[in-house]
Design an enzyme around this catalytic site. Structure first.
Site, short mmCIF file in Angstrom:
data_model
loop_
_atom_site.label_atom_id
_atom_site.label_comp_id
_atom_site.label_asym_id
_atom_site.label_seq_id
_atom_site.Cartn_x
_atom_site.Cartn_y
_atom_site.Cartn_z
N THR A 1 -0.82 3.74 -2.00
CA THR A 1 -0.56 2.86 -1.72
C THR A 1 -1.18 2.75 -0.13
O THR A 1 -1.20 3.73 0.62
CB THR A 1 0.81 2.05 -1.85
N CYS A 2 -1.47 1.02 0.48
CA CYS A 2 -1.06 1.33 1.42
C CYS A 2 -1.30 -0.72 2.27
O CYS A 2 0.02 -0.74 1.68
CB CYS A 2 -3.26 1.50 2.44
N GLY A 3 -1.67 -0.85 3.09
CA GLY A 3 -1.20 -2.16 3.16
C GLY A 3 -2.18 -3.42 2.60
O GLY A 3 -1.45 -4.60 1.80
#
Length: 293
Positions: A259-261
């Site tokens: 995951t990330c932004g």
């Protein structure tokens, strides 16, 4: 070029550039605060024959969240408008070296196309290698890129686009929804790995998008994506990449979710994980990406 290897070198691409079944995509994208226009930069300089893939345009138009995966119909229409079919080999690059191109690599994979690779080191490596650069943009390239975005809009307006030359096959094992992530917080069946900077992960740095809370999903571990590269923004050797995960207590033979932004840089970790799996001879299908967070 090995089918399973997720990257190709600038030298390989230079040797094969121009073959009818090699399609090159400039998937440059930049964070809002960088004030860079990828479409404008593409028109000024790009790899000869490359077409522009708009990460902000080829998205799910039914949500305000950024970079959500488009429907199968919309993606097929967009890729068809770019003149790509299922027999083609797709090579994706970006203007930072190794940043947004893996997002498009993942999009093709999650929608059924395995013949896709990322250019290791991207456009900067191509330039550093002294290879030819196109400094003008043919009308056909402009029309195809704009047609791809229009095809997505048409699909979400419920209208039929032109007959698709590219067929999709959705792979649910490579895609997680918010609900699945919430269930995993309790079940802890998958390791969750965050690609953002440690400051954003720890909540001591603000998120680049207004109104987004700092911090991370409970139980997540942090492997910042810039640690995956050498000084030339090319991937580190697979054994060194594996150590980066192991140092954070991540078990390489256990399934992970990245995951990330907004679902862009997480794909770097997805690609890196695939490299590690090849190095360790472990099935890549243990990895998924939550693109609906």
């Amino acid at each position: 070029m090995a089918q399973d290897d997720p990257v190709v070198s600038a030298q390989w691409l230079q040797q094969h550039l121009g073959q009818l079944d090699i399609k090159v995509l400039d998937a440059s994208w930049y964070m809002p605060q960088e004030s860079r226009d990828p479409w404008q930069e593409y028109q000024v300089a790009h790899i000869p024959g490359a077409l522009f893939f708009d990460i902000d345009g080829i998205v799910n138009r039914a949500t305000d969240l950024p970079h959500m995966l488009p429907s199968e119909e919309a993606f097929a229409a967009a890729v068809s408008a770019l003149g790509i079919n299922n027999h083609d080999k797709v090579v994706v690059y970006d203007g930072k070296g190794f940043f947004s191109a893996p997002r498009v690599w993942w999009m093709f994979r999650v929608l059924g196309h395995d013949k896709v690779w990322v250019l290791d080191g991207g456009f900067p490596q191509w330039q550093a290698s002294g290879f030819n650069i196109a400094s003008s943009c043919p009308d056909d390239a402009v029309l195809k890129s704009k047609a791809a975005n229009s095809a997505v809009e048409t699909a979400y307006n419920g209208k039929l686009a032109n007959a698709a030359t590219f067929q999709t096959e959705f792979r649910p094992q490579l895609f997680w929804t918010l609900e699945k992530v919430k269930q995993n917080v309790a079940a802890k069946a998958h390791q969750v790995v965050d690609a953002r900077a440690k400051g954003r992960f720890d909540g001591v740095m603000p998120e680049p998008r207004e109104g987004v809370r700092s911090g991370h999903i409970p139980g997540t571990k942090c492997v910042p994506f810039p640690e995956m590269f050498d000084g030339a923004q090319t991937l580190l050797p697979a054994d060194e990449l594996s150590k980066k995960f192991e140092q954070e207590g991540i078990l390489l033979d256990h399934p992970i979710v990245v995951t990330c932004g907004s679902g862009v840089t997480a794909c770097i970790l997805a690609l890196v994980w695939k490299s590690c799996m090849l190095f360790l001879d472990i099935s890549f299908e243990t990895l998924t990406l939550p693109s609906s967070l």
